[in-house]
Design a protein around this motif. Sequence first.
Motif, mmCIF file in Angstrom:
data_model
loop_
_atom_site.group_PDB
_atom_site.id
_atom_site.type_symbol
_atom_site.label_atom_id
_atom_site.label_comp_id
_atom_site.label_asym_id
_atom_site.label_seq_id
_atom_site.Cartn_x
_atom_site.Cartn_y
_atom_site.Cartn_z
ATOM 1 N N GLN A 38 41.706 59.390 -0.656
ATOM 2 C CA GLN A 38 41.833 58.680 0.639
ATOM 3 C C GLN A 38 42.824 59.451 1.580
ATOM 4 O OE1 GLN A 38 41.320 54.533 0.591
ATOM 5 N NE2 GLN A 38 39.228 54.641 -0.136
ATOM 6 N N THR A 39 44.085 59.918 0.997
ATOM 7 C CA THR A 39 44.882 60.440 1.920
ATOM 8 C C THR A 39 44.567 61.553 2.460
ATOM 9 O OG1 THR A 39 46.749 59.493 0.245
ATOM 10 C CG2 THR A 39 47.450 61.145 1.820
ATOM 11 N N PRO A 40 44.994 61.734 3.791
ATOM 12 C CA PRO A 40 44.331 63.019 4.628
ATOM 13 C C PRO A 40 45.231 64.205 4.045
ATOM 14 C CG PRO A 40 44.995 61.205 6.038
ATOM 15 C CD PRO A 40 45.440 60.892 4.635
ATOM 16 N N LYS A 41 44.708 65.522 3.819
ATOM 17 C CA LYS A 41 45.310 66.787 3.298
ATOM 18 C C LYS A 41 46.307 66.980 4.221
ATOM 19 C CE LYS A 41 41.256 68.708 0.939
ATOM 20 N NZ LYS A 41 41.014 67.439 0.188
ATOM 21 N N ASN A 42 46.532 66.742 5.450
ATOM 22 C CA ASN A 42 47.520 67.223 5.974
ATOM 23 C C ASN A 42 48.655 66.142 6.055
ATOM 24 O OD1 ASN A 42 46.281 65.136 7.683
ATOM 25 N ND2 ASN A 42 47.034 66.143 9.803
ATOM 26 N N PHE A 43 48.691 64.930 5.372
ATOM 27 C CA PHE A 43 49.860 64.068 5.347
ATOM 28 C C PHE A 43 50.647 64.669 4.151
ATOM 29 C CE2 PHE A 43 48.868 59.559 6.502
ATOM 30 C CZ PHE A 43 48.138 60.020 7.813
ATOM 31 N N VAL A 44 52.027 64.204 4.068
ATOM 32 C CA VAL A 44 53.042 64.822 3.205
ATOM 33 C C VAL A 44 53.560 63.607 2.236
ATOM 34 C CG1 VAL A 44 53.633 66.872 4.688
ATOM 35 C CG2 VAL A 44 54.793 64.517 5.096
ATOM 36 N N TRP A 45 54.157 63.942 1.394
ATOM 37 C CA TRP A 45 54.786 63.071 0.493
ATOM 38 C C TRP A 45 55.957 63.384 0.199
ATOM 39 C CZ3 TRP A 45 52.524 58.770 -1.881
ATOM 40 C CH2 TRP A 45 50.871 58.664 -1.732
ATOM 41 N N SER A 46 57.188 62.425 0.159
ATOM 42 C CA SER A 46 58.387 62.874 -0.195
ATOM 43 C C SER A 46 59.096 61.887 -1.249
ATOM 44 C CB SER A 46 59.340 62.865 1.141
ATOM 45 O OG SER A 46 60.756 62.735 1.183
ATOM 46 N N VAL A 47 60.069 62.408 -2.008
ATOM 47 C CA VAL A 47 60.943 61.480 -2.912
ATOM 48 C C VAL A 47 62.309 61.353 -2.508
ATOM 49 C CG1 VAL A 47 59.207 62.041 -4.740
ATOM 50 C CG2 VAL A 47 60.923 63.510 -4.294
#
Length: 206
Positions: free
Chosen positions: A127-136
């Motif tokens: 469900q997360t849009p492909k253009n979203f980003v993840w950070s740690v």
Amino acid sequence: MTFSGFTHTDFDVFKINGLDERMEALITHIRPKLEGLGHYFAPILSLETEDEIFPHVAKHARRTINPPQDTWVAFASSRRGYKMLPHFQIGLWETHVFIWFALIYEAPNKEIFGKELEANINKIYKQTPKNFVWSVDHTKPEASVHGNLSKEELRSMFVRLQKVKKAEILCGLHLSKEDAILMTPENFLEQAESVFKTLLTLYKLA
């Protein structure tokens, strides 16, 4: 208080040398916009989350030498602070604007949230849009684009959140400086609201 949109001047604040000089420019140019975004989104997020949400504009008060490289307004369900809680943020680095959900290292329930994320990984990955980003790490401007991540790479972020004391997880959208400057204030508000709606799933899991 209204939001007038971002300009080159806002991003150029981060090129100014010296803590006092940069803070003065930040307070003059960027902080009123963050306060405007705070007033605008707090009631919207209160309705969406069914929690009373309060805006917190970064003050950078603990800094004594290094000028801030980014700044933000955070939204959380406490009047006193946001760092211990799941929260939303809108902010900017010299290169881009970020709009995201965050659980950072001060939060006490990271291990439980990490397990929730791992348990729901199929749904989150899909469900997360492909253009979203993840950070740690909220202190670094880099982030991983969701569309480039394998499910196992995402899982490793969720497992790390459970096991590493300083671990963090952030998810949302980066807008390049150029794109943010071209947007009308109305376009930006619509975009940010759409991102927050998408991120509600993560907030409710947390």
